[in-house]
Design a protein around this motif. Structure first.
Motif, PDB file in Angstrom:
ATOM      1  N   UNK A 128     -11.072 -10.417  11.565  1.00 14.17           N
ATOM      2  CA  UNK A 128     -10.561 -11.351  11.959  1.00 14.17           C
ATOM      3  C   UNK A 128     -10.245 -12.160  13.103  1.00 14.17           C
ATOM      4  N   UNK A 129      -9.715 -13.393  13.388  1.00 13.68           N
ATOM      5  CA  UNK A 129     -10.037 -14.402  14.146  1.00 13.68           C
ATOM      6  C   UNK A 129      -8.370 -14.944  14.585  1.00 13.68           C
ATOM      7  N   UNK A 130      -8.305 -15.077  16.158  1.00 11.48           N
ATOM      8  CA  UNK A 130      -7.227 -15.539  16.219  1.00 11.48           C
ATOM      9  C   UNK A 130      -8.301 -16.823  16.585  1.00 11.48           C
ATOM     10  N   UNK A 131      -7.103 -17.737  16.805  1.00 10.01           N
ATOM     11  CA  UNK A 131      -7.834 -19.270  16.530  1.00 10.01           C
ATOM     12  C   UNK A 131      -6.867 -20.052  17.499  1.00 10.01           C
ATOM     13  N   UNK A 132      -7.653 -20.179  18.481  1.00 12.25           N
ATOM     14  CA  UNK A 132      -7.185 -21.630  19.644  1.00 12.25           C
ATOM     15  C   UNK A 132      -7.756 -23.217  19.812  1.00 12.25           C
ATOM     16  N   UNK A 133      -7.113 -23.527  20.441  1.00 17.92           N
ATOM     17  CA  UNK A 133      -7.824 -25.125  20.847  1.00 17.92           C
ATOM     18  C   UNK A 133      -7.065 -26.250  21.448  1.00 17.92           C
ATOM     19  N   UNK A 134      -7.687 -27.035  22.228  1.00 14.54           N
ATOM     20  CA  UNK A 134      -6.556 -27.933  23.252  1.00 14.54           C
ATOM     21  C   UNK A 134      -6.568 -29.620  21.705  1.00 14.54           C
ATOM     22  N   UNK A 135      -5.183 -30.219  22.227  1.00 13.92           N
ATOM     23  CA  UNK A 135      -4.922 -31.232  21.847  1.00 13.92           C
ATOM     24  C   UNK A 135      -5.551 -31.583  20.162  1.00 13.92           C
ATOM     25  N   UNK A 136      -6.152 -31.860  19.953  1.00 14.48           N
ATOM     26  CA  UNK A 136      -6.305 -31.943  18.323  1.00 14.48           C
ATOM     27  C   UNK A 136      -7.026 -30.728  18.198  1.00 14.48           C
ATOM     28  N   UNK A 137      -7.277 -30.094  19.002  1.00 12.12           N
ATOM     29  CA  UNK A 137      -8.129 -28.396  18.191  1.00 12.12           C
ATOM     30  C   UNK A 137      -6.772 -27.441  18.188  1.00 12.12           C
ATOM     31  N   UNK A 162      -4.975 -14.024  12.168  1.00 17.06           N
ATOM     32  CA  UNK A 162      -3.440 -13.825  11.746  1.00 17.06           C
ATOM     33  C   UNK A 162      -2.808 -14.441  12.973  1.00 17.06           C
ATOM     34  N   UNK A 163      -3.424 -15.355  13.862  1.00 19.43           N
ATOM     35  CA  UNK A 163      -2.543 -15.630  14.773  1.00 19.43           C
ATOM     36  C   UNK A 163      -3.021 -16.986  15.670  1.00 19.43           C
ATOM     37  N   UNK A 164      -2.175 -17.879  15.637  1.00 22.24           N
ATOM     38  CA  UNK A 164      -2.630 -19.022  16.362  1.00 22.24           C
ATOM     39  C   UNK A 164      -2.401 -19.283  17.592  1.00 22.24           C
ATOM     40  N   UNK A 165      -2.720 -20.206  18.870  1.00 16.94           N
ATOM     41  CA  UNK A 165      -2.464 -20.701  19.941  1.00 16.94           C
ATOM     42  C   UNK A 165      -3.439 -21.925  20.227  1.00 16.94           C
ATOM     43  N   UNK A 166      -2.357 -22.729  19.829  1.00 17.88           N
ATOM     44  CA  UNK A 166      -2.371 -24.174  19.540  1.00 17.88           C
ATOM     45  C   UNK A 166      -2.362 -24.749  21.195  1.00 17.88           C
ATOM     46  N   UNK A 167      -2.951 -25.154  22.228  1.00 19.88           N
ATOM     47  CA  UNK A 167      -2.706 -25.667  23.490  1.00 19.88           C
ATOM     48  C   UNK A 167      -2.569 -27.216  23.492  1.00 19.88           C
ATOM     49  N   UNK A 168      -1.626 -27.875  23.601  1.00 18.23           N
ATOM     50  CA  UNK A 168      -1.041 -29.300  23.658  1.00 18.23           C
ATOM     51  C   UNK A 168      -1.664 -29.740  22.072  1.00 18.23           C
ATOM     52  N   UNK A 169      -1.221 -29.133  21.552  1.00 16.08           N
ATOM     53  CA  UNK A 169      -1.901 -30.202  20.147  1.00 16.08           C
ATOM     54  C   UNK A 169      -0.963 -30.844  19.414  1.00 16.08           C
ATOM     55  N   UNK A 170      -1.225 -32.145  18.783  1.00 18.16           N
ATOM     56  CA  UNK A 170      -0.983 -32.865  17.999  1.00 18.16           C
ATOM     57  C   UNK A 170      -0.201 -32.378  16.737  1.00 18.16           C
TER      58      UNK A 170
END
Length: 267
Positions: A128-137, A162-170
């Motif tokens: 399983x994957x934790x997904x993070x990303x910056x801005x559009x990501x 099962x988890x996400x860590x968006x950074x400066x998302x829109x």
């Protein structure tokens, strides 16, 4: 509220070219020095449907996906390879995908490509994957948490992400419509709403939303509102703007990397 001033991050941060040049330098350095890097793995048929997978020394305890920003219209995985560095030092593998760029494709197509990248990684490594990303990501990371994976493929686990860590998302795209960004994207109000995770049903899983403390009031608001909508948590990192906010990901000792590791390894 002036939407252009709130959302045009390059105009808000005049020194962004130097920061982004640093991204390129540090990303190239990590591609060279990572203990083991698999570059250009194809998760789809298109030229940009590729990902780089950065492995730690020894066996990986988890796999994280980091999705680059650029308002869905710019950049690629080669700009942000160094964002894998901090987690790699903690025994976590990090995949960094590229995707086709708007307005050549719709944001909906980009969401589908990121789903394909996640499915590819699960089929390849069984994790399983934790997904993070910056801005559009960040928007794309939230969309991965909200995805109904078994509707795409009954063989995939329902909690593939099962988890996400968006950074400066829109997370609400409608405020972009009157801006130069919205004009360049060429999206309709209906498309903007459909691509806004803030208004999707609360998914299972955990979300922790991060933003730079020096970002615009709208970015700060969107971060708080996204976390509240899905019962998650929000954090503003003091002294960081829209471009410097990802710097802690390259530092194994940063609190952001520590939080990312906990989310990745809680499965």
């Amino acid at each position: 509220m002036n939407p252009e001033a709130e959302y045009n991050n390059r105009a808000r941060v005049p020194e962004h070219p130097a920061v982004m040049a640093g991204w390129q330098r540090d990303a190239a350095a990590w591609r060279e020095s990572c203990p083991r890097a698999e570059l250009g793995l194809a998760y789809g048929a298109g030229e940009r449907e590729r990902l780089d997978l950065f492995w730690p020394e020894g066996e990986a305890s988890a796999v994280v996906v980091f999705i680059h920003g650029g308002y869905w219209m710019a950049l690629g995985r080669e700009w942000v390879s160094h964002c894998a560095r901090g987690l790699n030092f903690h025994g976590v593998a990090v995949a960094v995908p590229s995707y086709d760029l708007a307005p050549g494709v719709t944001i909906g197509t980009i969401v589908a490509q990121m789903r394909a990248a996640c499915a590819f990684l699960h089929r390849r490594h069984g994790k399983r994957l934790m997904v993070t990303g910056h801005s559009a990501g960040g928007q794309l990371a939230a969309m991965m948490l909200a995805t109904q994976w078994r509707a795409l493929d009954p063989a995939l686990p329902a909690d593939l992400v099962p988890a996400a860590l968006p950074i400066s998302g829109v997370f609400e795209l409608e405020p972009l419509l009157p801006t130069s960004i919205g004009a360049a994207l060429g999206i309709t109000a209906e498309e903007a709403r459909a691509a806004s995770p803030r208004f999707l049903p609360k998914p299972g899983g955990v979300i922790h939303c991060v933003v730079g403390g020096d970002e615009s009031p709208e970015y700060l608001r969107q971060t708080r509102d996204m976390a509240a909508a899905w019962g998650g948590t929000a954090e503003a990192l003091p002294g960081l703007n829209h471009f410097t906010v990802i710097a802690p990901l390259a530092d194994p000792g940063s609190a952001l990397v520590g939080h990312a590791k906990r989310l990745a390894c809680r499965q």
